[in-house]
Scaffold this active site. Structure first.
Site, short mmCIF file in Angstrom:
data_model
loop_
_atom_site.label_atom_id
_atom_site.label_comp_id
_atom_site.label_asym_id
_atom_site.label_seq_id
_atom_site.Cartn_x
_atom_site.Cartn_y
_atom_site.Cartn_z
NE ARG A 100 29.58 64.37 67.49
CZ ARG A 100 30.62 63.57 67.70
NH1 ARG A 100 31.74 64.05 68.19
NH2 ARG A 100 30.54 62.30 67.41
CG HIS A 127 27.47 58.38 69.27
ND1 HIS A 127 27.21 58.84 67.98
CD2 HIS A 127 28.82 58.43 69.42
CE1 HIS A 127 28.37 59.14 67.40
NE2 HIS A 127 29.35 58.91 68.24
CD GLN A 130 30.99 54.65 68.01
OE1 GLN A 130 31.46 55.73 67.66
NE2 GLN A 130 31.61 53.51 67.80
CG ASP A 216 32.43 56.58 75.75
OD1 ASP A 216 33.48 57.08 75.29
OD2 ASP A 216 31.33 57.16 75.69
CB CYS A 256 32.76 54.88 70.87
SG CYS A 256 32.98 55.87 72.36
NE ARG A 284 30.44 56.17 63.85
CZ ARG A 284 30.54 57.37 64.43
NH1 ARG A 284 31.41 57.55 65.40
NH2 ARG A 284 29.76 58.39 64.09
N1 CP Z 1 33.34 57.91 68.23
C1 CP Z 1 33.12 59.17 67.82
O1 CP Z 1 31.98 59.63 67.62
O2 CP Z 1 34.26 59.88 67.62
P1 CP Z 1 34.35 61.45 67.29
O3 CP Z 1 33.83 62.19 68.50
O4 CP Z 1 35.78 61.71 67.01
O5 CP Z 1 33.46 61.73 66.11
N1 NVA Z 2 30.44 59.67 75.44
C1 NVA Z 2 31.36 60.41 74.62
C2 NVA Z 2 31.42 59.82 73.25
C3 NVA Z 2 32.34 60.49 72.28
C4 NVA Z 2 32.32 59.87 70.94
C5 NVA Z 2 30.94 61.88 74.57
O1 NVA Z 2 29.74 62.15 74.47
O2 NVA Z 2 31.81 62.73 74.64
#
Ligand code: CP
Ligand code: NVA
Length: 297
Positions: A100, A127, A130, A216, A256, A284
């Site tokens: 990440r 993502h 997701q 989101d 999400c 997930r």
């Molecule tokens: N939806 C998602 O990726 O959640 P987190 O940021 O908690 O991993």
């Molecule tokens: N769009 C959000 C998604 C988190 C799971 C971010 O990138 O923070």
């Protein structure tokens, strides 16, 4: 070994298989309990995470792999050590590098310098893990080929992967954003190149008659300083009961998560009988198992 940086990486047939396998893993988890025996999976987080952190670690353990969870405070990706050297070192220990990151370019660098499979656990561009869970959750409601899916809010990473993935599997995709916050045109083009149908609009009428309403956060991780200014711009795009009621009477709500309740979604929609956001969070886990299996095929 295959990388999974984008939802488009496996092609239409590969993505179809991935969502199907995720459903099979969900129905019969015990059948997959030793499928990753002897594998080592690195899980690296440069940003906070709850769902991704827990689902990816458990997916590895429940299939017999050994997960190693790493944070930016210990690795110092690009600060303590170059991305290239981190890739070459971890490659000597691990079969999978699931990362990440802020910049999608870091994932491309990792993939270039590691033989291990690189998986995108969220970047500024996409993502994809997701999206696999999202597509599974939608298909638990109705077939994607018959679904009109409307994403409302910021044209961000989650939007990109959902839009491309949904379009690839035949959904009628609509994206409704404030002016200036549309998804990146590259992802709209990619969706269409892959044969999908995508409509991008600033008009909330894009929610009318949808089978799925998805939102989101308005400010993603790293954009916290824009939170206040965005709140004003995005206010007309809040998924509240009156907006949700413009969709089909059977429509489901997806997010999400994490949600900023009172901003992009109200409690009455998040906790609605047709909200599926916690099924989505559960999915997930099943989706990540399918993704791990896919990189070794
Ligand atoms: N939806 C998602 O990726 O959640 P987190 O940021 O908690 O991993
Ligand atoms: N769009 C959000 C998604 C988190 C799971 C971010 O990138 O923070």
């Amino acid at each position: 070994m295959r990388d999974f940086l984008s939802v488009a990486d496996l092609g239409v047939d590969g993505l179809r298989t991935l969502v199907d396998v995720a459903g099979q893993v969900k129905s019969n988890p015990e059948r997959y309990s030793d499928r990753m025996a002897g594998r080592a999976v690195g899980l690296f987080f440069m940003k906070p995470s709850t769902r991704t952190r827990v689902s990816s670690e458990l997916a590895a353990v429940q299939m017999g792999a050994h997960p190693v969870v790493l944070g930016q405070h210990e690795v110092g990706l690009g600060t303590r050590e170059s991305v290239k050297d981190v890739a070459r070192v971890l490659d000597r220990y691990l079969d999978v590098l699931a990362f990440r990151v802020f910049s999608h370019g870091d994932l491309i660098d990792l993939a270039e310098h590691a033989n291990a499979a690189v998986i995108n656990l969220l970047s500024d561009a996409e993502h994809p893990c997701q999206a696999v869970a999202d597509l599974l959750t939608i298909e638990e409601h109705l077939p994607l080929a018959k679904a009109t899916v409307t994403y409302v809010g910021d044209g961000n990473n989650v939007c990109h992967s959902l839009m491309v993935g949904g379009a690839m599997l035949g959904a009628n995709m609509r994206v409704v954003t404030p002016l200036g916050h549309e998804p990146d045109a590259r992802f709209v083009e990619l969706s269409r190149l892959l044969g999908g149908h995508v409509e991008v609009t600033n008009d909330i009428a894009g929610v009318d008659g949808a089978d799925v309403v998805y939102t989101d956060v308005w400010a993603s991780m790293g954009q916290e300083s824009e939170q206040a200014s965005r709140a004003e711009t995005f206010a007309p795009y809040q998924v509240n009961l009156s907006l949700f009621e413009r969709a089909q009477p059977s429509a489901i709500f997806l997010h999400c998560l994490p949600a900023h309740r009172g901003d992009e979604v109200t409690d009455e929609v998040a906790d609605h009988a047709r909200s599926r956001m916690f099924d989505q969070a559960e999915n997930r886990l099943h989706a990540f198992k399918a993704i791990l299996l896919s990189v070794f095929e």
